[in-house]
Scaffold this motif. Structure first.
Motif, PDB file in Angstrom:
ATOM      1  N   ASN A  52     -12.702  -5.315  39.887  1.00  0.00           N
ATOM      2  CA  ASN A  52     -12.111  -6.022  41.024  1.00  0.00           C
ATOM      3  C   ASN A  52     -10.594  -6.169  40.944  1.00  0.00           C
ATOM      4  OD1 ASN A  52     -14.377  -6.428  42.661  1.00  0.00           O
ATOM      5  ND2 ASN A  52     -15.003  -8.231  41.512  1.00  0.00           N
ATOM      6  N   PRO A  53     -10.024  -6.622  39.817  1.00  0.00           N
ATOM      7  CA  PRO A  53      -8.563  -6.754  39.768  1.00  0.00           C
ATOM      8  C   PRO A  53      -7.845  -5.427  39.991  1.00  0.00           C
ATOM      9  CG  PRO A  53      -9.587  -7.972  37.970  1.00  0.00           C
ATOM     10  CD  PRO A  53     -10.663  -7.142  38.595  1.00  0.00           C
ATOM     11  N   ASN A 111      -7.615 -11.680  53.010  1.00  0.00           N
ATOM     12  CA  ASN A 111      -8.248 -13.001  53.020  1.00  0.00           C
ATOM     13  C   ASN A 111      -9.342 -13.043  51.961  1.00  0.00           C
ATOM     14  OD1 ASN A 111     -11.117 -13.103  54.424  1.00  0.00           O
ATOM     15  ND2 ASN A 111      -9.909 -11.710  55.693  1.00  0.00           N
ATOM     16  N   PHE A 112      -9.359 -14.149  51.223  1.00  0.00           N
ATOM     17  CA  PHE A 112     -10.283 -14.311  50.103  1.00  0.00           C
ATOM     18  C   PHE A 112     -10.856 -15.716  50.127  1.00  0.00           C
ATOM     19  CE2 PHE A 112     -10.804 -16.119  45.798  1.00  0.00           C
ATOM     20  CZ  PHE A 112     -11.805 -15.296  45.302  1.00  0.00           C
ATOM     21  N   THR A 113     -12.165 -15.820  49.944  1.00  0.00           N
ATOM     22  CA  THR A 113     -12.837 -17.096  49.755  1.00  0.00           C
ATOM     23  C   THR A 113     -13.536 -17.054  48.415  1.00  0.00           C
ATOM     24  OG1 THR A 113     -13.172 -17.396  52.134  1.00  0.00           O
ATOM     25  CG2 THR A 113     -14.540 -18.703  50.662  1.00  0.00           C
ATOM     26  N   LYS A 161      -5.812 -17.560  42.567  1.00  0.00           N
ATOM     27  CA  LYS A 161      -4.443 -17.536  42.046  1.00  0.00           C
ATOM     28  C   LYS A 161      -4.063 -16.142  41.561  1.00  0.00           C
ATOM     29  CE  LYS A 161      -3.996 -22.406  40.725  1.00  0.00           C
ATOM     30  NZ  LYS A 161      -3.847 -23.380  39.623  1.00  0.00           N
ATOM     31  N   LYS A 162      -4.999 -15.451  40.938  1.00  0.00           N
ATOM     32  CA  LYS A 162      -4.724 -14.083  40.484  1.00  0.00           C
ATOM     33  C   LYS A 162      -4.490 -13.155  41.670  1.00  0.00           C
ATOM     34  CE  LYS A 162      -7.402 -14.571  36.207  1.00  0.00           C
ATOM     35  NZ  LYS A 162      -8.609 -14.128  35.465  1.00  0.00           N
ATOM     36  N   SER A 217       1.628 -11.203  46.073  1.00  0.00           N
ATOM     37  CA  SER A 217       3.068 -11.459  46.001  1.00  0.00           C
ATOM     38  C   SER A 217       3.810 -10.246  45.434  1.00  0.00           C
ATOM     39  CB  SER A 217       3.337 -12.698  45.145  1.00  0.00           C
ATOM     40  OG  SER A 217       2.741 -13.844  45.710  1.00  0.00           O
ATOM     41  N   LYS A 218       3.183  -9.577  44.502  1.00  0.00           N
ATOM     42  CA  LYS A 218       3.777  -8.374  43.897  1.00  0.00           C
ATOM     43  C   LYS A 218       4.100  -7.325  44.960  1.00  0.00           C
ATOM     44  CE  LYS A 218       2.342  -4.701  40.642  1.00  0.00           C
ATOM     45  NZ  LYS A 218       1.236  -4.302  39.724  1.00  0.00           N
TER      46      LYS A 218
END
Length: 492
Positions: free
Chosen positions: A225-226, A242-244, A251-252, A258-259
């Motif tokens: 996933n990451p 969008n993430f739930t 936070k990850k 943001s990167k």
């Protein structure tokens, strides 16, 4: 040859079992060489079925994102009545196959009433979003330098949606309906614990006539996933995510977004609480608190974790609470195991830590070995929890809550506002004006006076603050999250 969902569902999705859940890429069901088992909640060693996961390589992700970019153009360019018609048809398809959704949710540990609520919730979300699609696209502001200035709302672009397993139909549904209503294309990444529900959702929208590139489904191995999120964002095609899910994962994801300067909407964990003022209706509040904490074995992001009771009514309230707890704990729903042994182990750790540090078990039977062996935690109420205990600041995601007393409402508000989470709260008081004043001072995304913390409906914005998330789903607020405002000026 393995059965795929599409092969066995056809027009009667309730009749046959399913072996492998495929990806859906550009309208085609894709089964790769990699298969991952979906395990039962009742027996962690029993396989329900497999899902086929994509490889996070450049060629695969470029294909998927290129489809999404083309799907954006096709979907956004359709006249709004045509988009409305397709989404209405999607609601009809969902209703037609309601039993499949319910069966698949019950299969992974959802109570039947909650599974029904999930399907109905998706349909109601569709109806509300459809009602917003024909709204004005902008306004005409005043300008000193232009003959005409106007603002124009447009879809933000292709969206990556990541939805959890605990309410897979309604949370998966909103994660794709909101951006679709705004005119965006969507790539849905399923949860490895509920890939079937994700498939049924996407398949329903495609059956309704949605352009195949406008909505795609991918399954990813948990450990990938990451890497998947990083690589797909690096293509530059995804314009919002969008993430739930949990705050830790959220936070990850926010860091990865943001990167690449990709905006995000996050609905994350909560340490939700109820405040019972001295003039509260004790019967109504005690019944609501227990339901709000124990429903779906506490596996709802809005579940009540803490209850604060004014000291003047504490003993009376506790007696009422225990009376009702004895009745509701007999419900068969509370015998359903937790979804995953990981969650059971976490709950056991929280309870053991609290008891070891001086908390008392006010209600319920706690047996560590039984809980681990059955993957099930019985409904619990803890008393005497202090700030040194892990459970005081950690979401349990299980059928338990802590009972606490307070003497001064203003001091309680300051204490609660200093804490990390801010998703939901409820206030119980017959003086609704006073309760409204309290609600305005509390830092959470949603506060419900004389009602449950478990409250989410299509016409009301939903989301958290602080570590419980950023952004809002539902209705016009949900569409705005996936829209950008363009300014246009005109001179003669």
């Amino acid at each position: 040859m393995q059965d795929t969902v599409g092969e066995v569902l056809g027009s009667s999705p309730d009749e046959k079992s399913i072996s492998t859940v495929p990806n859906i890429i550009n309208g085609k069901e894709v089964i790769t060489n990699g298969l991952f088992p979906v395990l039962s909640h009742e027996n962690p060693h029993k396989k329900l079925h497999n899902f086929s996961y994509i490889e996070c390589d450049k060629d695969t992700l470029v294909e998927i994102t290129s489809n999404a970019e083309e799907g954006l153009e096709e979907w956004a360019s359709k006249p709004y009545p045509e988009r409305v018609s397709i989404l209405r048809q999607a609601a009809a398809v969902l209703e037609q196959h309601r039993d499949s959704f319910v069966k698949s949710h019950v299969e992974i540990g959802g109570p039947s009433w909650f599974a029904q609520f999930n399907v109905q919730g998706v349909i109601e979300q569709l109806e509300e979003y459809i009602s917003q699609i024909s709204r004005p696209q902008g306004v005409i502001p005043q300008s000193l330098t232009a003959d005409l200035a106007l603002t124009y709302k447009q879809p933000i672009g292709p969206v990556l949606s990541i939805a959890p397993w605990n309410a897979p139909a309604i949370l998966g549904g909103r994660s794709i309906i909101a951006p679709l209503a705004a005119g965006c294309s969507v790539i849905l990444k399923s949860s490895e614990k509920s890939p079937m529900l994700a498939y049924l959702l996407v398949d329903s929208f495609l059956k309704a006539g949605l352009p195949p590139r406008a909505l795609q489904l991918v399954h990813v191995k948990p450990e990938d996933n990451p890497d998947f999120v990083d690589k797909i964002l690096s293509t530059g095609a995804i314009k919002k995510l969008n993430f739930t899910g949990s705050t830790i994962v959220g936070k990850k994801i926010a860091g990865t977004c943001s990167k690449y300067l990709v905006p995000y909407l996050l609905e994350l964990g909560g340490k939700n609480y109820s405040i019972v003022e001295k003039d509260a209706d004790l019967v109504a509040s005690s019944k609501s608190v227990i339901w709000s904490s124990w429903s779906h074995k506490g596996q709802i992001c809005m579940s009540t974790d803490k209850v604060f009771v004014h000291e003047s009514i504490y003993d009376e309230y506790k007696a009422e609470l225990l009376h009702y707890a004895q009745e509701i704990a007999k419900d068969a729903d509370y015998a359903i195991p937790q979804r995953d042994p990981i969650y059971t182990s976490k709950i056991v750790e929280l309870v053991e830590d609290a008891l070891a540090k001086g908390a008392t078990l006010l209600f319920g039977d706690f047996d560590r070995n039984e809980a681990i062996n059955t993957n099930s935690v019985k409904p619990l109420i803890l008393e005497g929890v202090t700030s040194e205990m892990i459970i005081n600041k950690t979401e349990s995601f299980g059928p338990l809550f802590t009972l606490n007393r307070y003497s001064d409402t203003s001091n309680l508000i300051r204490e609660l506002n200093s804490q990390e989470f801010g998703l939901k709260a409820s206030i119980w008081s017959k003086n609704v004006i006073s309760a409204l004043d309290i609600a305005k001072r509390i830092q959470v995304g949603g506060i419900h006076i004389n009602s449950s913390t478990v409250h989410d409906e299509p016409t009301i914005p939903h989301g958290g603050v602080k570590s419980s998330g950023v952004g809002r789903f539902n209705s016009s607020w949900g569409i705005d999250e996936f829209s950008v405002t363009k300014t246009i000026t005109i001179n003669q």
